[in-house]
Scaffold this active site. Structure first.
Site, PDB file in Angstrom:
ATOM      1  N   GLY A 124       0.822  -1.195   0.000  1.00  0.00           N
ATOM      2  CA  GLY A 124       0.000   0.000   0.000  1.00  0.00           C
ATOM      3  C   GLY A 124       0.858   1.247   0.000  1.00  0.00           C
ATOM      4  N   CYS A 173      -9.752  -1.628  -4.024  1.00  0.00           N
ATOM      5  CA  CYS A 173      -9.255  -1.146  -5.318  1.00  0.00           C
ATOM      6  C   CYS A 173      -9.914  -1.889  -6.468  1.00  0.00           C
ATOM      7  CB  CYS A 173      -7.733  -1.334  -5.366  1.00  0.00           C
ATOM      8  SG  CYS A 173      -7.009  -0.931  -6.972  1.00  0.00           S
ATOM      9  N   TYR A 216      -6.686  -5.517 -13.647  1.00  0.00           N
ATOM     10  CA  TYR A 216      -5.334  -5.848 -14.087  1.00  0.00           C
ATOM     11  C   TYR A 216      -4.433  -6.461 -13.024  1.00  0.00           C
ATOM     12  CZ  TYR A 216      -0.513  -5.139 -15.678  1.00  0.00           C
ATOM     13  OH  TYR A 216       0.805  -5.322 -16.011  1.00  0.00           O
ATOM     14  N   SER A 264      -2.444  -9.503 -20.399  1.00  0.00           N
ATOM     15  CA  SER A 264      -3.474  -8.908 -19.551  1.00  0.00           C
ATOM     16  C   SER A 264      -4.800  -8.700 -20.267  1.00  0.00           C
ATOM     17  CB  SER A 264      -2.980  -7.575 -18.987  1.00  0.00           C
ATOM     18  OG  SER A 264      -2.650  -6.672 -20.022  1.00  0.00           O
ATOM     19  N   ASP A 324      -7.151  -4.340 -24.817  1.00  0.00           N
ATOM     20  CA  ASP A 324      -6.155  -4.169 -23.759  1.00  0.00           C
ATOM     21  C   ASP A 324      -6.872  -3.719 -22.503  1.00  0.00           C
ATOM     22  OD1 ASP A 324      -3.708  -4.256 -22.569  1.00  0.00           O
ATOM     23  OD2 ASP A 324      -2.791  -2.669 -23.755  1.00  0.00           O
ATOM     24  N   ASP A 325      -6.174  -3.836 -21.351  1.00  0.00           N
ATOM     25  CA  ASP A 325      -6.826  -3.537 -20.083  1.00  0.00           C
ATOM     26  C   ASP A 325      -6.885  -2.048 -19.789  1.00  0.00           C
ATOM     27  OD1 ASP A 325      -4.406  -2.902 -18.015  1.00  0.00           O
ATOM     28  OD2 ASP A 325      -3.808  -4.409 -19.469  1.00  0.00           O
ATOM     29  N   CYS A 366      -2.735   7.514  -8.762  1.00  0.00           N
ATOM     30  CA  CYS A 366      -3.082   6.775  -7.557  1.00  0.00           C
ATOM     31  C   CYS A 366      -2.084   7.117  -6.458  1.00  0.00           C
ATOM     32  CB  CYS A 366      -3.057   5.270  -7.826  1.00  0.00           C
ATOM     33  SG  CYS A 366      -3.359   4.264  -6.354  1.00  0.00           S
ATOM     34  N   CYS A 394     -12.751   1.720  -4.676  1.00  0.00           N
ATOM     35  CA  CYS A 394     -11.874   2.855  -4.937  1.00  0.00           C
ATOM     36  C   CYS A 394     -11.618   2.884  -6.437  1.00  0.00           C
ATOM     37  CB  CYS A 394     -10.555   2.737  -4.176  1.00  0.00           C
ATOM     38  SG  CYS A 394      -9.410   4.097  -4.548  1.00  0.00           S
ATOM     39  N   CYS A 447      -8.602   6.451  -9.855  1.00  0.00           N
ATOM     40  CA  CYS A 447      -7.810   6.577 -11.080  1.00  0.00           C
ATOM     41  C   CYS A 447      -8.688   6.882 -12.285  1.00  0.00           C
ATOM     42  CB  CYS A 447      -6.976   5.320 -11.312  1.00  0.00           C
ATOM     43  SG  CYS A 447      -7.920   3.781 -11.322  1.00  0.00           S
TER      44      CYS A 447
END
Length: 483
Positions: free
Chosen positions: A118, A251, A257, A298, A360-361, A397, A453, A456
Site C-alpha cells: 500500500g 481497489c 489488471y 493482460s 487491452d486492459d 493513484c 476505490c 484513477c
C-alpha cells in the site's frame, strides 16, 4: 539500456505482494513459494524474514524470487516456524536494499518485522514530525513511518501500540507483522489493498492473493476484513476491529489488471470478472471486424468475453515470447526500435488484410497502444480498432500503485478522439465506469457511496491526501518509495 518489457512499461504497477506463514516447519521455503506466485505484484526486489523462537533472520535481494530464494543455503539461513516475505516495485525514488522489506526493528517490546502493501498518503508529514522529535530513519520507505509510530507510542502492549500507530496514518495498507509472540495481519479501514487468510493443517497463512494459497496447497479461509486486525498467537486466532466503521472501498483495478486471473478477489473469480468486462465492452462499443485479438497477456480474458458477446472470432494475433531477460544492451540507437519485438510479435499470416479489434486492459501513457497499432499496421491489418477494458485513466493513484504524474496520463490531457489519433487507430473506445460496475455485479455506481476505490478513473479519492495537499507539486511525492 532498453527494457525488454517495452509494452509493460506503460502499465499501472501494483507495488507489492506480501505473504506470511505461522507454525510451519520450513516456513521460509513456503514463503518463497508463495512469493513466487505473487511475483507479478513486484519484480524489482524481494525479502524474507523468519523467527526461530529466539532470533529474527532476514535475507533481502534485488531481483526475482527465482535466483535469490531458490538456493538451499539461503533458505537454511532463514530458520524457524514463522516467516513473512515481500516482493516490491519502487517508484522513481531510491532503489536499494535498505528499502527492501520486510523492515525490522528492535523495539522496547522486542523484535518487530513488517511487510507492507500500500501507500501511506501522509507519510511525509508524519516523517517530518517524527524526525523533529528525534527519530532516525534508516530507509526512504513510508513503511518505516509505521515502525517509528509503534516505537514512540505511549501504549503498553504491542497490539495497542500498533493500533495507536495505524490511527495516525492515512492511505492504504495491508500489513503482515512478526513479533516474538506471533503474527499480526491487518487492512486499512477502507480495505483498499487486498489480504486473505488460509490454512494448511495447523499452519495459518496470510497472502495478498488467493493464488498464493493455491501454490502451497492451503485452503482459503476468508479475506481479512477492512479495518480488521488478526492476531495469531500460540495457535489461537483473535480478531480486533479498533477503527470507526467505514464503507469499504477496495481497489477496483485488482479486477481489471493487478490480480492474477486465477485469484479470487472479494468473492469473485478475477477471470470471470474480466470476461464479463469484455462482454460489457462489446455491448457498449461494438464494431464490424474479422477478429478479436488480445494484447497479451493482460487483455486475454476480456478479449474472450468480447468475442463471445460480439460473435467475432477470438484469435491470437500477437505472440508473446516468455524467454526474454530483464534488460537488453543496445549496440546503438539505430536498432533501438527493434527491442519492442523481443517480447511481442505480430502473427502476420493471421492479421494481414483483416479488420481487427485489439483488446487491452488500460491506456496509461499511450506508448504501448501506439506501438501495438503500428505493429498491426506493419503486419498488413486492413483496420485496427482499439477497445480498452476499463474507463480512461485520468488520475494518479496515491494508494500503492506506481502511477505517472497526472500530466503524463494520456487521458488526462486528451479526449478520446485525440487519443485515437495519437495511437493511429481507426477507432478507440473505453468501457464506461457504469459498465465496469455492471461487470462486477453492481447495477450502477453510486456516486454518494461507491463500492470501490476508482479514483484513477473518477478522481474520487476516498481518503485525505495530506502529502499531496501540502506540496505545490505532486512531483515532490516522487522522493518516497512506497511499500
Amino acid at each position: 539500456m532498453l527494457t525488454t518489457n517495452p509494452f509493460d512499461d506503460d502499465k499501472l504497477r501494483e507495488e507489492c505482494g506480501i505473504f506470511g506463514v505461522y507454525n510451519a516447519e520450513g516456513a521460509s521455503a513456503m514463503v518463497a513459494l508463495g512469493l513466487h506466485a505473487l511475483q507479478h505484484r513486484g519484480q524489482e526486489a524481494a525479502g524474507i524474514t523468519s523467527f526461530d523462537g529466539s532470533e529474527f533472520h532476514t535475507h533481502r535481494a534485488m531481483g526475482h524470487i527465482a535466483g535469490n530464494f531458490d538456493r538451499e543455503d539461503v533458505i537454511r539461513g532463514l530458520p524457524g516456524t514463522i516467516a513473512a516475505g515481500h516482493v516490491r516495485y519502487s517508484t522513481t525514488g531510491e532503489t536499494s536494499l535498505r528499502n527492501v522489506q520486510p523492515l525490522y526493528a528492535d523495539l522496547a517490546t522486542g523484535g518487530f518485522a513488517v511487510a507492507h502493501n500500500g501507500n501511506i498518503s501522509n507519510a511525509v508529514h508524519l516523517r517530518r514530525e517524527l524526525v523533529r522529535r528525534g527519530s532516525i530513519f534508516q530507509s526512504t520507505s513510508d513503511t518505516e513511518v509505521i515502525i517509528h509510530l509503534v516505537a514512540t507510542s505511549s501504549q503498553k502492549s504491542l497490539l495497542d501500540r500498533l493500533i495507536d500507530a495505524l490511527k495516525q496514518v492515512e492511505g492504504a495498507y495491508s500489513l503482515i507483522c512478526m513479533t516474538p509472540e506471533g503474527m499480526i495481519a491487518c487492512r486499512d479501514p477502507l480495505g483498499i489493498r487486498p489480504l486473505v487468510m488460509g490454512r494448511l493443517g495447523e499452519t495459518i497463512i496470510f497472502a495478498s492473493e488467493t493464488v498464493a494459497l493455491d501454490i502451497v496447497g492451503a485452503d482459503f479461509i476468508r479475506s481479512i476484513e477492512p479495518g480488521e486486525i488478526v492476531v495469531v498467537r500460540e495457535g489461537a486466532i483473535g480478531s480486533h476491529k479498533p477503527f470507526f466503521p467505514a464503507n469499504p472501498r477496495p481497489c477496483i483495478f485488482e479486477h481489471v489488471y493487478f490480480s492474477r486471473p486465477d485469484s479470487i478477489v472479494d468473492g469473485s473469480s478475477v477471470y470471470s470478472v474480466r470476461k464479463a468486462i469484455g462482454a460489457e465492452l462489446a455491448r457498449e462499443n461494438g464494431v464490424d471486424a474479422d477478429y478479436v485479438i488480445p494484447v497479451p497477456d493482460s487483455g486475454t480474458p476480456a478479449a474472450i468475453g468480447y468475442a463471445e458477446a460480439s460473435g467475432i472470432p477470438f484469435e491470437l494475433g500477437i505472440i508473446r515470447s516468455h524467454y526474454v531477460g530483464r534488460t537488453f544492451i543496445q549496440p546503438g540507437d539505430g536498432v533501438r526500435h527493434l527491442g519492442v519485438k523481443l517480447k511481442h510479435n505480430a502473427n502476420r499470416n493471421l492479421v494481414a488484410g483483416k479488420r481487427i479489434v485489439l483488446i487491452d486492459d488500460s491506456i496509461v501513457r499511450g506508448t504501448t497502444s501506439l506501438k501495438i497499432v503500428q505493429m498491426m499496421r506493419e503486419a498488413g491489418a486492413a483496420e485496427v480498432h482499439m477497445r480498452i477494458a476499463s474507463p480512461p485513466t485520468t488520475n494518479s493513484c496515491f494508494y500503492g500503485v506506481d502511477t505517472p504524474e497526472r500530466e503524463k496520463l494520456l487521458a488526462s490531457r486528451m479526449n478520446i478522439a485525440e487519443m485515437c489519433e495519437f495511437i493511429h487507430a481507426d477507432s478507440l473506445a473505453f468501457l464506461t465506469i457504469g459498465g465496469l460496475y455492471r461487470a462486477l455485479g453492481e447495477a450502477q455506481r453510486d456516486p454518494a457511496c461507491p463500492r470501490y476505490c476508482d479514483a484513477c478513473f473518477t478522481g474520487d479519492y476516498p481518503t485525505k491526501l495530506t502529502d499531496f495537499d501540502e506540496h505545490s507539486s505532486p512531483g515532490q511525492l516522487k522522493l518516497r518509495v512506497v511499500g
